[in-house]
Design a protein around this motif. Structure first.
Motif, PDB file in Angstrom:
ATOM      1  N   ASP A  70       0.823  -1.208   0.000  1.00  0.00           N
ATOM      2  CA  ASP A  70       0.000   0.000   0.000  1.00  0.00           C
ATOM      3  C   ASP A  70       0.857   1.258   0.000  1.00  0.00           C
ATOM      4  OD1 ASP A  70      -2.848  -1.114   0.557  1.00  0.00           O
ATOM      5  OD2 ASP A  70      -1.524  -2.163   1.954  1.00  0.00           O
ATOM      6  N   PRO A 100      -2.864  -0.709  -6.637  1.00  0.00           N
ATOM      7  CA  PRO A 100      -3.618   0.432  -7.158  1.00  0.00           C
ATOM      8  C   PRO A 100      -4.142   1.263  -5.979  1.00  0.00           C
ATOM      9  CG  PRO A 100      -4.252  -1.583  -8.294  1.00  0.00           C
ATOM     10  CD  PRO A 100      -3.363  -1.989  -7.145  1.00  0.00           C
ATOM     11  N   GLY A 101      -3.994   2.574  -6.060  1.00  0.00           N
ATOM     12  CA  GLY A 101      -4.377   3.450  -4.959  1.00  0.00           C
ATOM     13  C   GLY A 101      -3.268   3.640  -3.939  1.00  0.00           C
ATOM     14  N   LYS A 103       0.766   4.486  -2.561  1.00  0.00           N
ATOM     15  CA  LYS A 103       1.627   5.660  -2.651  1.00  0.00           C
ATOM     16  C   LYS A 103       3.090   5.241  -2.609  1.00  0.00           C
ATOM     17  CE  LYS A 103      -1.640   8.750  -0.355  1.00  0.00           C
ATOM     18  NZ  LYS A 103      -2.248   9.181  -1.581  1.00  0.00           N
ATOM     19  N   ASN A 187       1.167   8.909  -6.570  1.00  0.00           N
ATOM     20  CA  ASN A 187      -0.063   8.163  -6.322  1.00  0.00           C
ATOM     21  C   ASN A 187      -0.347   7.234  -7.487  1.00  0.00           C
ATOM     22  OD1 ASN A 187      -1.042   9.524  -3.827  1.00  0.00           O
ATOM     23  ND2 ASN A 187      -0.932  11.290  -5.178  1.00  0.00           N
TER      24      ASN A 187
END
Length: 188
Positions: A70, A100-101, A103, A187
């Protein structure tokens, strides 16, 4: 970040920054560094935390599942890639293992142009936070603490201490750590 988040700290050193971030988010941590002494110290220091995994190895060579993390963070560790090609290859690899999503957070100094170029070449949105003034106060405290702890570090992790002393402490004592400091957040 979700409670079941997984963080990757690339170039983790003794693991303190990655551990702090993971504890803040109640997340799992995988941390990689090529320095055996630093990893041994991290494993010993954080042995009571079963969701922390410290790996000794080159970040470019360690394998991870696609979309496994993540958050991936680099704190003053990308300069170890030494060449632009290696830097781009490592960032590409990290982008692949980022969910995905997720950082990609990179804390760097004045040598950040190649990081920005990588993001532009890949059409990745970038947020930049200027931490130069905050960094001045941080480095004042860090280097006072390192100098104070020097006898302990020399005793507990002598090889790592010599590397830190030669690469970091003496450089920053001369330059006082006032280089431009930026946090880049990509991002996915």
């Amino acid at each position: 970040m979700p409670h079941d988040s997984h963080i990757l700290d690339m170039g983790c050193g003794a693991g303190y920054i990655g551990a702090e971030i993971a504890e803040h988010y109640n997340a799992r941590l995988t941390a990689v560094d090529f320095d055996e002494g630093s990893i041994a110290h991290a494993k010993k220091t954080f042995s009571s935390n079963s969701v922390f995994n410290f790996i000794c190895g080159d970040g470019c060579a360690v394998s991870f599942e696609t979309a496994a993390f993540d958050l991936i963070c680099f704190c003053d560790s990308l300069h170890f890639t030494r060449t632009d090609d290696k830097l781009y290859a490592l960032l590409d690899k990290c982008w692949t293992v980022l969910k995905p999503g997720g950082k990609l957070a990179i804390f760097r100094g004045k040598d950040s142009n190649q990081v920005i170029i990588w993001g532009q070449n890949n059409n990745i949105s970038l947020k930049t936070v200027d931490l130069t003034e905050t960094n001045k106060n941080l480095f004042r405290g860090v280097f006072v603490e390192l100098i104070t702890m020097a006898p302990e570090l020399q005793k507990e992790v002598p090889e790592t201490y010599e590397r830190i002393k030669n690469e970091c402490i003496e450089y920053h004592l001369q330059h006082i750590g006032w280089d431009s400091r930026q946090l880049y957040i990509f991002n996915k």
